[in-house]
Design a protein around this motif. Structure first.
Motif, mmCIF file in Angstrom:
data_model
loop_
_atom_site.group_PDB
_atom_site.id
_atom_site.type_symbol
_atom_site.label_atom_id
_atom_site.label_comp_id
_atom_site.label_asym_id
_atom_site.label_seq_id
_atom_site.Cartn_x
_atom_site.Cartn_y
_atom_site.Cartn_z
ATOM 1 N N ARG A 271 80.976 10.169 -31.321
ATOM 2 C CA ARG A 271 80.847 9.860 -32.565
ATOM 3 C C ARG A 271 79.871 8.674 -32.646
ATOM 4 N NH1 ARG A 271 86.416 11.198 -33.308
ATOM 5 N NH2 ARG A 271 87.059 9.133 -32.995
ATOM 6 N N GLU A 272 80.166 7.525 -31.842
ATOM 7 C CA GLU A 272 79.225 6.477 -31.545
ATOM 8 C C GLU A 272 77.831 6.891 -31.197
ATOM 9 O OE1 GLU A 272 78.158 2.240 -31.945
ATOM 10 O OE2 GLU A 272 80.249 3.703 -32.629
ATOM 11 N N LEU A 273 77.606 7.829 -30.415
ATOM 12 C CA LEU A 273 76.350 8.491 -30.103
ATOM 13 C C LEU A 273 75.640 8.798 -31.362
ATOM 14 C CD1 LEU A 273 73.875 9.148 -28.093
ATOM 15 C CD2 LEU A 273 75.436 11.105 -27.290
ATOM 16 N N ASP A 274 76.319 9.903 -32.187
ATOM 17 C CA ASP A 274 76.038 10.467 -33.282
ATOM 18 C C ASP A 274 75.385 9.292 -34.261
ATOM 19 O OD1 ASP A 274 76.207 13.037 -32.492
ATOM 20 O OD2 ASP A 274 78.556 13.101 -33.351
ATOM 21 N N ARG A 275 76.196 8.204 -34.530
ATOM 22 C CA ARG A 275 75.770 7.169 -35.347
ATOM 23 C C ARG A 275 74.369 6.728 -34.864
ATOM 24 N NH1 ARG A 275 81.401 6.255 -35.849
ATOM 25 N NH2 ARG A 275 81.575 4.742 -34.198
ATOM 26 N N VAL A 276 74.047 6.250 -33.770
ATOM 27 C CA VAL A 276 72.987 5.672 -33.209
ATOM 28 C C VAL A 276 71.818 6.574 -33.460
ATOM 29 C CG1 VAL A 276 71.903 4.903 -31.041
ATOM 30 C CG2 VAL A 276 74.038 4.086 -31.728
ATOM 31 N N LEU A 277 72.130 8.106 -32.974
ATOM 32 C CA LEU A 277 70.993 9.142 -33.076
ATOM 33 C C LEU A 277 70.550 9.137 -34.737
ATOM 34 C CD1 LEU A 277 72.165 11.875 -30.673
ATOM 35 C CD2 LEU A 277 70.393 10.166 -30.464
ATOM 36 N N ASP A 278 71.879 8.977 -35.808
ATOM 37 C CA ASP A 278 71.338 8.982 -37.169
ATOM 38 C C ASP A 278 70.377 7.768 -37.525
ATOM 39 O OD1 ASP A 278 72.783 11.389 -37.582
ATOM 40 O OD2 ASP A 278 74.583 10.107 -38.267
ATOM 41 N N ASP A 279 70.797 6.655 -36.841
ATOM 42 C CA ASP A 279 70.013 5.477 -37.188
ATOM 43 C C ASP A 279 68.626 5.680 -36.979
ATOM 44 O OD1 ASP A 279 71.998 4.229 -38.476
ATOM 45 O OD2 ASP A 279 72.468 2.915 -36.920
ATOM 46 N N VAL A 280 68.486 6.188 -35.618
ATOM 47 C CA VAL A 280 67.004 6.375 -35.032
ATOM 48 C C VAL A 280 66.149 7.499 -36.044
ATOM 49 C CG1 VAL A 280 65.625 7.270 -32.988
ATOM 50 C CG2 VAL A 280 67.517 5.831 -32.727
ATOM 51 N N ARG A 281 66.923 8.358 -36.171
ATOM 52 C CA ARG A 281 66.299 9.632 -37.142
ATOM 53 C C ARG A 281 65.858 9.008 -38.401
ATOM 54 N NH1 ARG A 281 69.846 12.807 -36.158
ATOM 55 N NH2 ARG A 281 71.384 12.686 -37.967
ATOM 56 N N LEU A 282 66.726 8.125 -38.996
ATOM 57 C CA LEU A 282 66.567 7.596 -40.254
ATOM 58 C C LEU A 282 65.453 6.614 -40.286
ATOM 59 C CD1 LEU A 282 69.844 8.186 -42.062
ATOM 60 C CD2 LEU A 282 67.990 9.670 -42.418
ATOM 61 N N GLY A 283 65.189 6.133 -39.246
ATOM 62 C CA GLY A 283 64.210 5.053 -39.106
ATOM 63 C C GLY A 283 64.830 3.647 -39.420
ATOM 64 N N HIS A 284 66.122 3.667 -39.269
ATOM 65 C CA HIS A 284 66.944 2.449 -39.431
ATOM 66 C C HIS A 284 66.809 1.478 -37.954
ATOM 67 C CE1 HIS A 284 69.134 4.312 -42.955
ATOM 68 N NE2 HIS A 284 68.069 3.932 -43.150
ATOM 69 N N PHE A 285 66.712 2.349 -36.679
ATOM 70 C CA PHE A 285 66.927 1.619 -35.309
ATOM 71 C C PHE A 285 65.654 2.269 -34.674
ATOM 72 C CE2 PHE A 285 68.842 1.975 -31.196
ATOM 73 C CZ PHE A 285 68.440 0.650 -30.696
ATOM 74 N N MET A 286 64.919 1.496 -34.157
ATOM 75 C CA MET A 286 63.827 1.740 -33.302
ATOM 76 C C MET A 286 63.797 1.053 -31.886
ATOM 77 S SD MET A 286 61.222 1.023 -36.521
ATOM 78 C CE MET A 286 62.132 -0.258 -37.178
ATOM 79 N N PRO A 287 64.295 1.818 -31.077
ATOM 80 C CA PRO A 287 64.494 1.338 -29.741
ATOM 81 C C PRO A 287 63.601 0.707 -28.921
ATOM 82 C CG PRO A 287 65.544 3.477 -29.977
ATOM 83 C CD PRO A 287 64.748 3.040 -30.957
ATOM 84 N N ALA A 288 62.378 1.295 -29.155
ATOM 85 C CA ALA A 288 61.130 0.867 -28.294
ATOM 86 C C ALA A 288 60.546 -0.362 -28.782
ATOM 87 C CB ALA A 288 60.227 2.186 -28.481
ATOM 88 N N GLN A 289 60.924 -0.990 -30.302
ATOM 89 C CA GLN A 289 60.150 -2.137 -30.742
ATOM 90 C C GLN A 289 60.821 -3.349 -30.123
ATOM 91 O OE1 GLN A 289 57.788 -1.793 -32.817
ATOM 92 N NE2 GLN A 289 57.584 0.147 -32.567
ATOM 93 N N ALA A 290 60.205 -4.483 -30.650
ATOM 94 C CA ALA A 290 60.846 -5.741 -30.066
ATOM 95 C C ALA A 290 62.267 -6.079 -30.808
ATOM 96 C CB ALA A 290 59.790 -7.172 -30.545
ATOM 97 N N ARG A 291 62.982 -6.998 -30.031
ATOM 98 C CA ARG A 291 64.394 -7.080 -30.491
ATOM 99 C C ARG A 291 64.337 -7.607 -31.721
ATOM 100 N NH1 ARG A 291 63.809 -9.239 -25.148
ATOM 101 N NH2 ARG A 291 65.403 -8.274 -23.804
ATOM 102 N N THR A 292 63.448 -8.519 -32.405
ATOM 103 C CA THR A 292 63.335 -9.059 -33.656
ATOM 104 C C THR A 292 63.074 -7.882 -34.856
ATOM 105 O OG1 THR A 292 60.819 -9.492 -33.451
ATOM 106 C CG2 THR A 292 62.487 -11.491 -32.898
ATOM 107 N N VAL A 293 62.486 -6.786 -34.682
ATOM 108 C CA VAL A 293 62.094 -5.924 -35.552
ATOM 109 C C VAL A 293 62.774 -4.420 -35.172
ATOM 110 C CG1 VAL A 293 60.001 -6.761 -36.222
ATOM 111 C CG2 VAL A 293 60.007 -5.228 -34.343
ATOM 112 N N ARG A 294 63.782 -4.382 -34.210
ATOM 113 C CA ARG A 294 64.331 -3.179 -33.509
ATOM 114 C C ARG A 294 65.108 -2.579 -34.804
ATOM 115 N NH1 ARG A 294 66.347 -4.374 -28.057
ATOM 116 N NH2 ARG A 294 64.011 -4.074 -27.318
ATOM 117 N N TYR A 295 65.872 -3.202 -35.661
ATOM 118 C CA TYR A 295 66.708 -2.905 -36.777
ATOM 119 C C TYR A 295 65.851 -3.304 -38.069
ATOM 120 C CZ TYR A 295 70.938 -1.207 -34.397
ATOM 121 O OH TYR A 295 72.013 -0.384 -33.816
#
Length: 311
Positions: A271-295
């Motif tokens: 369920r935690e993995l699902d939440r992270v994938l949801d954030d990535v899909r919706l553009g709320h979380f960008m793992p490849a970006q710098a730490r200051t703009v990742r979320y």
């Protein structure tokens, strides 16, 4: 002996192991004090200090994974290529090594459907008999379940397209022979053989498929890139060590009894993995970006408000 000191660190550090093996296992008569020389010990210490940095596999980027999902969903591509790409995506979302897919049980389709019968969400699950820790887990009577959510970072359900491509490619996931490879080598006369596809050919096939669609991966992709991709995203998203340990198919130190009686230890981490994938899909979380703009900005503001209220 002088030429020995010009070898690479790994070959030099392997000399004592070789000598001990020859003497204590094979019974070769060797001078036990030869390795106790201060010169030899000094060289070995120096070799340890000169050890190069670890060359870890690079995770796939979000753009790379989305390109894989787009390729899989595009029915203009050949069904065999789509099946191989789908198998690689399964390894990505199941946090699996490619070697884990060389001996498996049939895939279980745990799908949740809407009233009209269309798939809404769910998981693909199988059991691996070729995983790295099979000797230890088999001795305790455990197998290794590999579970992947069927919705990743794209809008389409990649898992549904994978099941369809497998049927078209004559590799129906629900009817695979027990302990057979998920991906086998193609036959020169058409169809499939019974031999598993090597990791190098597996990766090369996937990269060539992406190349035909005009996408080039930013990082060098290896067989281990599939396992570390979502685990690295979870780490950047702040998932707990326990969650990442379970999702990485490792044992929790000191929690052997809890693992034994949990029956489904992976449910909450999934369920935690699902939440992270949801954030990535919706553009709320960008793992490849710098730490200051990742979320996203609104999420960071919400966290700051909660932090002030908790003081």
């Amino acid at each position: 002996m002088q030429n020995l000191f010009h070898f690479s660190f790994s070959k030099l550090l392997g000399v004592p192991e070789m000598c001990y093996f020859l003497h204590f296992v094979l019974g070769v008569d060797l001078d036990k004090d030869a390795l106790a020389s201060p010169l030899v010990k000094g060289r070995l210490r120096r070799a340890n200090l000169m050890k190069p940095a670890r060359n870890q596999a690079a995770p796939l980027g979000v753009r790379d994974v989305r390109a894989l999902e787009s390729f899989l969903a595009n029915k203009e591509h050949h069904c065999v290529d789509r099946f191989v790409v789908g198998a690689f995506l399964f390894a990505v979302y199941a946090r699996a090594r490619l070697g884990d897919l060389k001996s498996i049980s049939a895939v279980t389709l745990d799908f949740r459907r809407k009233g009209d019968g269309t798939v809404q969400s769910g998981y693909l699950e199988l059991k691996s008999y070729s995983h790295k820790a099979r000797s230890a887990r088999s001795a305790r009577g455990y197998d290794l379940p590999l579970v992947a959510p069927i919705q990743g970072v794209g809008q389409a359900l990649w898992g549904v397209h994978f099941v369809e491509a497998a049927v078209e490619a004559n590799r129906d996931l629900e009817n695979l022979e027990d302990k057979s490879p998920l991906v086998v080598q193609p036959s020169v006369v058409g169809g499939w053989t019974s031999k598993p596809l090597s990791n190098d050919r597996f990766v090369k096939w996937v990269l060539e498929a992406l190349d035909t669609s005009g996408h080039v991966c930013a990082n060098k992709v290896t067989g281990h890139s599939a396992k570390c991709t979502t685990l690295s995203w979870l780490s950047k998203a702040g998932a707990s060590v326990e969650t990442r340990t379970v999702l990485g198919h490792h044992a929790l130190p000191g929690f052997r009894s809890a693992e034994t009686y949990s029956r489904d230890l992976i449910s909450a981490p999934l369920r935690e993995l699902d939440r992270v994938l949801d954030d990535v899909r919706l553009g709320h979380f960008m793992p490849a970006q710098a730490r200051t703009v990742r979320y996203a900005q609104h999420l960071r503001a919400s966290w700051r408000r909660r932090a002030r209220l908790s003081r």
